[in-house]
Design a protein around this motif. Structure first.
Motif, PDB file in Angstrom:
ATOM      1  N   UNK A  28      -2.447  31.869 -14.752  1.00 13.05           N
ATOM      2  CA  UNK A  28      -1.558  32.685 -16.062  1.00 13.05           C
ATOM      3  C   UNK A  28      -1.899  31.322 -17.243  1.00 13.05           C
ATOM      4  N   UNK A  29      -2.142  30.423 -16.593  1.00 12.62           N
ATOM      5  CA  UNK A  29      -1.777  29.343 -18.044  1.00 12.62           C
ATOM      6  C   UNK A  29      -3.392  29.231 -19.024  1.00 12.62           C
ATOM      7  N   UNK A  30      -4.060  29.470 -17.320  1.00 15.93           N
ATOM      8  CA  UNK A  30      -5.665  29.412 -18.061  1.00 15.93           C
ATOM      9  C   UNK A  30      -6.581  31.091 -18.725  1.00 15.93           C
ATOM     10  N   UNK A  31      -5.843  31.803 -18.237  1.00 14.71           N
ATOM     11  CA  UNK A  31      -6.045  33.208 -19.255  1.00 14.71           C
ATOM     12  C   UNK A  31      -5.138  33.578 -20.444  1.00 14.71           C
ATOM     13  N   UNK A  32      -4.328  32.557 -20.423  1.00 18.62           N
ATOM     14  CA  UNK A  32      -3.056  32.244 -21.621  1.00 18.62           C
ATOM     15  C   UNK A  32      -3.801  31.273 -22.351  1.00 18.62           C
ATOM     16  N   UNK A  33      -4.305  31.026 -22.059  1.00 21.08           N
ATOM     17  CA  UNK A  33      -4.934  30.012 -23.242  1.00 21.08           C
ATOM     18  C   UNK A  33      -5.748  30.194 -23.870  1.00 21.08           C
TER      19      UNK A  33
ATOM     20  N   UNK B 185      -9.506  31.943 -14.712  1.00 22.91           N
ATOM     21  CA  UNK B 185      -8.762  32.695 -15.841  1.00 22.91           C
ATOM     22  C   UNK B 185      -9.753  34.299 -15.055  1.00 22.91           C
ATOM     23  N   UNK B 186      -8.042  35.347 -14.938  1.00 24.67           N
ATOM     24  CA  UNK B 186      -8.162  36.501 -14.920  1.00 24.67           C
ATOM     25  C   UNK B 186      -8.674  37.145 -15.695  1.00 24.67           C
ATOM     26  N   UNK B 187      -9.631  38.463 -15.727  1.00 21.65           N
ATOM     27  CA  UNK B 187     -10.396  39.125 -17.212  1.00 21.65           C
ATOM     28  C   UNK B 187     -10.028  40.002 -17.141  1.00 21.65           C
TER      29      UNK B 187
ATOM     30  N   UNK C 108       2.653  39.779 -21.214  1.00 24.69           N
ATOM     31  CA  UNK C 108       1.835  40.693 -20.544  1.00 24.69           C
ATOM     32  C   UNK C 108       0.865  40.186 -18.752  1.00 24.69           C
ATOM     33  N   UNK C 109       0.316  38.982 -19.486  1.00 26.24           N
ATOM     34  CA  UNK C 109      -0.742  37.555 -18.333  1.00 26.24           C
ATOM     35  C   UNK C 109       0.115  37.657 -17.420  1.00 26.24           C
ATOM     36  N   UNK C 110       1.132  37.926 -17.521  1.00 24.64           N
ATOM     37  CA  UNK C 110       2.529  36.698 -16.648  1.00 24.64           C
ATOM     38  C   UNK C 110       2.599  37.884 -15.611  1.00 24.64           C
ATOM     39  N   UNK C 111       2.985  39.525 -15.767  1.00 29.27           N
ATOM     40  CA  UNK C 111       2.873  40.026 -15.070  1.00 29.27           C
ATOM     41  C   UNK C 111       1.720  40.891 -14.562  1.00 29.27           C
TER      42      UNK C 111
ATOM     43  N   UNK D  46      -6.044  20.622 -23.075  1.00 30.26           N
ATOM     44  CA  UNK D  46      -7.169  20.931 -23.278  1.00 30.26           C
ATOM     45  C   UNK D  46      -7.808  21.285 -21.364  1.00 30.26           C
ATOM     46  N   UNK D  47      -6.952  20.255 -20.713  1.00 28.12           N
ATOM     47  CA  UNK D  47      -7.333  20.668 -19.277  1.00 28.12           C
ATOM     48  C   UNK D  47      -7.111  22.146 -18.919  1.00 28.12           C
ATOM     49  N   UNK D  48      -6.447  22.517 -19.615  1.00 26.57           N
ATOM     50  CA  UNK D  48      -5.596  24.097 -18.863  1.00 26.57           C
ATOM     51  C   UNK D  48      -7.091  25.257 -18.763  1.00 26.57           C
ATOM     52  N   UNK D  49      -7.939  24.564 -19.783  1.00 22.68           N
ATOM     53  CA  UNK D  49      -9.182  25.859 -19.809  1.00 22.68           C
ATOM     54  C   UNK D  49      -9.797  25.821 -18.493  1.00 22.68           C
TER      55      UNK D  49
END
Length: 697
Positions: free
Chosen positions: A17-22, A178-180, A4-7, A170-173
């Motif tokens: 994508x990675x930041x929002x997913x984690x 982040x796409x809220x 969902x986040x990737x789309x 943790x560097x992915x945070x």
């Protein structure tokens, strides 16, 4: 959640994508922990019991389908989710991919077969340890094979970069990336995951307790523990966790049945994490695929195979629908459909059992009123015109339909001619509640009965209870409504019997005397003028106008009900015991009363009974007088001439009352739990007249 986040974010922005997913994973864990902790703190661990067991089993089966699909995706190295179409089938059947997913599937099936014969606790972990060992032995034995080649062909996971430390995750945070909006779109999936965890804990924890012989299982305590662990996991940036039955059984049967074993497992997991992701590049994909297939097959077997023959066809069909929906369509939609099917299943199953717990006819069910033999004989003949239905439970739109269909069948021409009824008593004393649809159905049933000239009577209803409020809400029972409602079934039966007795004496007047005659009728030695023949004197003759159902539609004796009443009147009045000798009217009381009361018990004439007159004296009591109570000495015998006695019983099984009408004897017994009250009908002068024997008789 990741798809969902990737789309929404797009593949051209991998950092976001990675930041929002984690972040979505961490928030999902925190949400699950908050819900678990709240349920456990409020002692709502049994809340899951409101969901039918087969609905929960269907959800577990849906997870099993999802795991099987995940196993195919991981093993066959498919891009994205598994699609149920021909192109995906062609990919799976491609020779380069076919062996990738077939081998782990066969390994999982082989393990399941072996587990049926091998019960050694360490067999399963050793089985999965042996798979990579054999895998690398084959690579070493075949000259053409090496690790880069098998990795390229999809048998090993891609090796991460060597310079990536274990804390790289943790560097992915990066909250700036982040796409809220995309994060908010995953909230339904977060609640779905939470619901999925709620399904597992109250089911797996008791099941694990049974398997391990642990009787001290507290689901609320487990929920609190799961809440704390999930909240800590989310705050540490990790994912949702919950007790898994199969993994726990595997761990316990392998010797991990103590707190020390749990601590050792925690340290071991932490050590593997610190080794870094480089170890992932040397794990055969078939090991992960076999484990996923194993769990998926076990969950599907639990849902579809173990329940075969144990559930009804409707329940099993419901499980299949949930499994297919959750696996092939959407996890959240499957849960929603499961809840909808649970409601539908409840309605269907509840509607199959009628709300009518008992059905009686008036010739079998009688009031507790002690009546004159003349009246008893008449009521036995016309009693089948009274029909009683006793309802029980909660009445709603699913159960009221059976009541309505039963009444419709009762009013069909053929059935109605065979058993014409005048009164239908619906007893709701055991009804716990009623919804709006059921209350509306009562108004329809009353209209149906009214079209046939049948009067509907309610018993056991109170104005301030749930049933009474429901009936008042639809206007069935109100100030302007003429519906008769009685406190209990006995009072309703007494009222119907009084209506028939009024008809008896009305028909007696019509049969015995020409219209306009002033000749007095004689009953029991008392002279009764025609215009007062329905007074409550000597026998209980209600002074009440007949209800509309007595006359509506029955203007002649050609109707089945009027025919039945007329025949009963003629057969009753034909008896020679009804019309007593005219010389009785010249006797002084209590002789006429004695002759009337004991006429069916003996053939002795007035000369025999004349000797008993000196031992009786006439007494009058105002309404509401208590004649005697439990424990009083039994030294009197009464003959009731006018009025009514009411005996109130207070027994261990409850309280009830009994009416004794005029023309009946009543001894004063010893050691009976009751008190005798005197009462009268509205048309009397407020007194009860009786003859009682003298104490030293």
């Amino acid at each position: 959640m990741a798809i969902t986040i990737l789309n929404r974010v797009g593949e051209d922005n991998p950092k976001s994508v990675l930041a929002t997913t984690v972040v979505s994973y961490a928030l999902s864990s925190i949400l699950t922990g908050a819900v678990f902790f709240g349920l456990g703190s409020m002692r709502l661990g049994s809340l899951i019991g409101f969901f039918p067991r087969h609905i929960l089993v269907g959800c577990i089966g849906g997870v099993g389908w999802f795991l099987m699909a995940t196993g195919l995706e991981v093993s066959a190295r498919l891009e994205g989710n598994l699609n149920y179409d021909l192109p995906t089938l062609h990919q799976l059947m491609d020779p380069s991919r076919f062996a990738l997913w077939l081998v782990p599937l066969l390994l999982a099936m082989l393990l399941i077969i072996c587990q049926r014969y091998i019960k050694w606790p360490l067999f399963v972990p050793l089985y999965f340890v042996c798979i990579p060992a054999l895998f690398f032995m084959v690579i070493a034995a075949v000259p053409r094979l090496d690790i880069p080649t098998v990795r390229e062909n999809g048998w090993l996971f891609d090796a991460p970069a060597d310079d990536v430390p274990f804390w790289h995750f943790y560097t992915l945070y990066d909250f700036k990336e982040v796409d809220w909006r995309a994060l908010l779109s995953t909230v339904p999936a977060m609640f779905a995951l939470t619901f999925f965890g709620i399904l597992h804990v109250p089911i797996n924890v008791p099941a694990l307790g049974v398997s391990t012989g642990e009787d001290n299982v507290d689901v609320d305590r487990e929920l609190i523990a799961h809440g704390i662990s999930n909240a800590l996991s989310g705050l540490m940036g990790s994912i949702q966790n919950y007790l898994v039955y199969t993994n726990s059984i595997l761990f316990i049967r392998s010797g991990g049945d103590s707190r020390v074993a749990g601590i050792m497992l925690a340290f071991g997991t932490a050590g593997i994490m610190m080794m870094g992701p480089a170890v992932i590049g040397y794990i055969p994909i078939m090991v992960v695929g076999a484990l996923i297939f194993l769990l998926g097959i076990e969950l599907l077997r639990e849902a579809l195979y173990d329940t075969w023959g144990k559930l009804s066809k409707l329940e099993y069909f419901t499980i299949c629908i949930i499994v297919v929906t959750m696996g092939a369509w959407d996890f959240v939609i499957g849960i929603v459909i499961g809840i909808v099917l649970a409601c539908m299943s409840f309605v269907v199953q509840a509607a199959q059992k009628s709300a009518i717990r008992a059905s009686y006819s008036g010739d079998f069910a009688r009031s507790t009123v002690r009546r004159h033999p003349l009246q008893q004989r008449f009521l036995r003949e016309v009693g089948r015109q009274i029909q009683i239905y006793k309802l029980a439970g909660y009445i709603f739109f699913g159960t009221i339909s059976s009541v309505e269909s039963t009444i419709r069948g009762l009013l069909k021409e053929q059935n109605f001619n065979a058993q014409p009824i005048r009164y239908l008593i619906i007893d709701v004393g055991n009804v716990t509640g009623i919804d709006f649809s059921a209350a509306e159905a009562f108004t329809r049933m009353r209209r149906l009965l009214g079209a046939r000239g049948v009067e509907m009577i309610l018993s056991g209803a109170k104005p301030d209870d749930e049933v009474g409020r429901g009936l008042r809400a639809v206007g069935l029972w109100g100030d302007n409504d003429k519906l008769q409602v009685f406190e209990d079934l006995n009072a309703a039966l007494e009222a119907c019997e009084n209506e028939f007795l009024a008809a008896l004496y009305r028909h007696r007047d019509e049969i015995s005397e020409p219209e306009g005659s002033d000749v007095a009728l004689h009953l029991g030695g008392l002279s009764i003028p025609n215009n007062t023949s329905r007074l409550l004197t000597v026998v209980d003759v209600p002074n009440k106008k007949p209800s509309p159902s007595m006359t509506s539609g029955d203007t002649t004796f050609s109707s089945p009900r009027r025919n039945l009443v007329h025949q009963a009147v003629k057969s009753t009045l034909k008896d020679e015991e009804v019309v007593q000798p005219s010389k009785w009217q010249n006797f002084k009381q209590p002789l006429p009363l004695i002759l009337q009361i004991f006429s069916e018990m003996t053939d002795k004439n007035e000369d025999f009974w004349f000797k008993a007159i000196p031992f009786f004296e006439r007494k009058e009591y105002p309404q509401g007088t208590v004649l005697f109570r439990r424990g009083d000495n039994s030294d009197e015998f009464y003959l009731l001439e006018e009025g009514i006695f009411v005996a109130e019983y207070n027994l261990e099984q409850g309280k009830f009352f009994e009416s004794i009408v005029a023309g009946k004897p009543y001894p004063r017994p010893r050691a009976v739990r009751r008190k005798i009250l005197t009462t009268t009908r509205n048309n009397l002068r407020g007194t009860t007249v009786l003859f009682g024997n003298r104490p030293n008789c």
